[in-house]
Write a protein that holds these residues in place. Structure first.
Motif, PDB file in Angstrom:
ATOM      1  N   VAL A 155       9.848  -8.210  -0.979  1.00 21.00           N
ATOM      2  CA  VAL A 155       9.738  -6.762  -1.153  1.00 21.00           C
ATOM      3  C   VAL A 155       8.904  -6.162  -0.029  1.00 21.00           C
ATOM      4  O   VAL A 155       9.278  -5.154   0.586  1.00 21.00           O
ATOM      5  N   ILE A 156       7.773  -6.787   0.268  1.00 21.29           N
ATOM      6  CA  ILE A 156       6.892  -6.273   1.325  1.00 21.29           C
ATOM      7  C   ILE A 156       7.571  -6.371   2.689  1.00 21.29           C
ATOM      8  O   ILE A 156       7.491  -5.442   3.495  1.00 21.29           O
ATOM      9  N   ASP A 157       8.277  -7.468   2.929  1.00 22.14           N
ATOM     10  CA  ASP A 157       9.013  -7.609   4.183  1.00 22.14           C
ATOM     11  C   ASP A 157      10.058  -6.504   4.331  1.00 22.14           C
ATOM     12  O   ASP A 157      10.227  -5.944   5.420  1.00 22.14           O
ATOM     13  N   ALA A 210       7.249   1.087  -6.233  1.00 17.11           N
ATOM     14  CA  ALA A 210       7.325   1.075  -7.699  1.00 17.11           C
ATOM     15  C   ALA A 210       7.349  -0.352  -8.227  1.00 17.11           C
ATOM     16  O   ALA A 210       6.680  -0.676  -9.215  1.00 17.11           O
ATOM     17  N   ALA A 211       8.114  -1.220  -7.564  1.00 14.59           N
ATOM     18  CA  ALA A 211       8.184  -2.620  -7.994  1.00 14.59           C
ATOM     19  C   ALA A 211       6.824  -3.292  -7.883  1.00 14.59           C
ATOM     20  O   ALA A 211       6.373  -3.967  -8.824  1.00 14.59           O
ATOM     21  N   LEU A 212       6.159  -3.111  -6.749  1.00 15.20           N
ATOM     22  CA  LEU A 212       4.846  -3.726  -6.561  1.00 15.20           C
ATOM     23  C   LEU A 212       3.827  -3.149  -7.539  1.00 15.20           C
ATOM     24  O   LEU A 212       3.008  -3.884  -8.101  1.00 15.20           O
ATOM     25  N   MET A 213       3.890  -1.847  -7.747  1.00 14.10           N
ATOM     26  CA  MET A 213       2.964  -1.211  -8.683  1.00 14.10           C
ATOM     27  C   MET A 213       3.144  -1.786 -10.089  1.00 14.10           C
ATOM     28  O   MET A 213       2.184  -2.071 -10.780  1.00 14.10           O
ATOM     29  N   SER A 214       4.389  -2.004 -10.487  1.00 11.07           N
ATOM     30  CA  SER A 214       4.649  -2.448 -11.855  1.00 11.07           C
ATOM     31  C   SER A 214       4.194  -3.885 -12.117  1.00 11.07           C
ATOM     32  O   SER A 214       4.009  -4.257 -13.277  1.00 11.07           O
ATOM     33  N   GLY A 227       0.716  -6.053   1.464  1.00 12.51           N
ATOM     34  CA  GLY A 227       1.341  -5.005   0.665  1.00 12.51           C
ATOM     35  C   GLY A 227       0.559  -3.706   0.670  1.00 12.51           C
ATOM     36  O   GLY A 227       1.146  -2.622   0.576  1.00 12.51           O
ATOM     37  N   ILE A 228      -0.753  -3.810   0.818  1.00 16.10           N
ATOM     38  CA  ILE A 228      -1.570  -2.593   0.903  1.00 16.10           C
ATOM     39  C   ILE A 228      -1.217  -1.842   2.183  1.00 16.10           C
ATOM     40  O   ILE A 228      -1.018  -0.633   2.180  1.00 16.10           O
ATOM     41  N   GLY A 229      -1.108  -2.569   3.281  1.00 17.97           N
ATOM     42  CA  GLY A 229      -0.715  -1.946   4.547  1.00 17.97           C
ATOM     43  C   GLY A 229       0.664  -1.320   4.466  1.00 17.97           C
ATOM     44  O   GLY A 229       0.899  -0.230   4.989  1.00 17.97           O
ATOM     45  N   ALA A 230       1.581  -1.998   3.783  1.00 22.24           N
ATOM     46  CA  ALA A 230       2.932  -1.464   3.628  1.00 22.24           C
ATOM     47  C   ALA A 230       2.909  -0.170   2.824  1.00 22.24           C
ATOM     48  O   ALA A 230       3.592   0.804   3.168  1.00 22.24           O
ATOM     49  N   ALA A 231       2.113  -0.135   1.763  1.00 20.31           N
ATOM     50  CA  ALA A 231       2.032   1.062   0.919  1.00 20.31           C
ATOM     51  C   ALA A 231       1.404   2.231   1.682  1.00 20.31           C
ATOM     52  O   ALA A 231       1.892   3.364   1.615  1.00 20.31           O
ATOM     53  N   VAL A 232       0.326   1.963   2.396  1.00 17.96           N
ATOM     54  CA  VAL A 232      -0.331   3.023   3.173  1.00 17.96           C
ATOM     55  C   VAL A 232       0.613   3.539   4.262  1.00 17.96           C
ATOM     56  O   VAL A 232       0.743   4.751   4.463  1.00 17.96           O
ATOM     57  N   SER A 233       1.301   2.640   4.944  1.00 15.74           N
ATOM     58  CA  SER A 233       2.262   3.055   5.973  1.00 15.74           C
ATOM     59  C   SER A 233       3.363   3.917   5.376  1.00 15.74           C
ATOM     60  O   SER A 233       3.769   4.917   5.969  1.00 15.74           O
ATOM     61  N   ALA A 234       3.840   3.532   4.197  1.00 15.51           N
ATOM     62  CA  ALA A 234       4.881   4.319   3.527  1.00 15.51           C
ATOM     63  C   ALA A 234       4.370   5.717   3.194  1.00 15.51           C
ATOM     64  O   ALA A 234       5.085   6.711   3.376  1.00 15.51           O
ATOM     65  N   MET A 235       3.137   5.800   2.715  1.00 14.49           N
ATOM     66  CA  MET A 235       2.572   7.107   2.372  1.00 14.49           C
ATOM     67  C   MET A 235       2.430   7.987   3.608  1.00 14.49           C
ATOM     68  O   MET A 235       2.682   9.194   3.549  1.00 14.49           O
ATOM     69  N   THR A 263      -1.417 -11.952  -4.206  1.00 13.80           N
ATOM     70  CA  THR A 263      -0.212 -12.179  -3.406  1.00 13.80           C
ATOM     71  C   THR A 263       0.174 -10.926  -2.634  1.00 13.80           C
ATOM     72  O   THR A 263       0.560 -11.004  -1.463  1.00 13.80           O
ATOM     73  N   ILE A 264       0.041  -9.773  -3.259  1.00 14.60           N
ATOM     74  CA  ILE A 264       0.327  -8.507  -2.574  1.00 14.60           C
ATOM     75  C   ILE A 264      -0.607  -8.344  -1.377  1.00 14.60           C
ATOM     76  O   ILE A 264      -0.178  -7.963  -0.283  1.00 14.60           O
ATOM     77  N   ILE A 265      -1.869  -8.666  -1.556  1.00 13.14           N
ATOM     78  CA  ILE A 265      -2.834  -8.584  -0.450  1.00 13.14           C
ATOM     79  C   ILE A 265      -2.479  -9.593   0.638  1.00 13.14           C
ATOM     80  O   ILE A 265      -2.482  -9.262   1.831  1.00 13.14           O
ATOM     81  N   LYS A 266      -2.157 -10.815   0.246  1.00 17.54           N
ATOM     82  CA  LYS A 266      -1.841 -11.884   1.198  1.00 17.54           C
ATOM     83  C   LYS A 266      -0.714 -11.486   2.149  1.00 17.54           C
ATOM     84  O   LYS A 266      -0.748 -11.800   3.337  1.00 17.54           O
ATOM     85  N   TYR A 267       0.279 -10.766   1.638  1.00 16.81           N
ATOM     86  CA  TYR A 267       1.434 -10.384   2.455  1.00 16.81           C
ATOM     87  C   TYR A 267       1.341  -8.942   2.977  1.00 16.81           C
ATOM     88  O   TYR A 267       2.333  -8.377   3.403  1.00 16.81           O
TER      89      TYR A 267
END
Length: 104
Positions: A13-15, A32-36, A52-60, A46-50
């Motif tokens: 998902v993060i990729d 939404a998937a990661l949030m859920s 996912g925080i950076g992906a979410a901030v970039s999306a915002m 796992t979200i941090i490892k890949y």
């Protein structure tokens, strides 16, 4: 969520978020998937490892005018924030605007 971790869905998902950064629909659904599933320490790790925080901030940032991207990415970030707070503080923070929480 254990099955999701074992299936390797989180890095996929993060990729996808990093691979298709201009697709607002993908960004909102991925957020939404990661949030859920960010309700346990193991999935948050796992979200941090890949990144996912950076992906979410970039999306915002990239989709600042897309309410669904903002809502789901912000809720994902808030899940991380609230899980590190004392229960009384977390209860108060739930009532606050997500953007004020992140800015603090």
């Amino acid at each position: 969520t254990w099955g999701i971790l074992n299936a390797g869905a989180i890095p996929l998902v993060i990729d996808a978020m990093f691979t298709f950064p201009f697709n607002a629909t993908l960004q909102h659904l991925a957020s939404a998937a990661l949030m859920s599933i960010s309700d346990t320490e193991s999935t948050r790790s796992t979200i941090i490892k890949y990144n996912g925080i950076g992906a979410a901030v970039s999306a915002m940032i990239r989709h600042a005018e897309e309410p669904k991207v903002q809502d789901f990415a912000c809720e994902l970030l808030r899940n991380f924030f609230l899980n590190d707070m004392a229960p009384a503080d977390a209860a108060l923070a739930r009532e606050a605007d997500c953007y004020r929480i992140i800015d603090q």
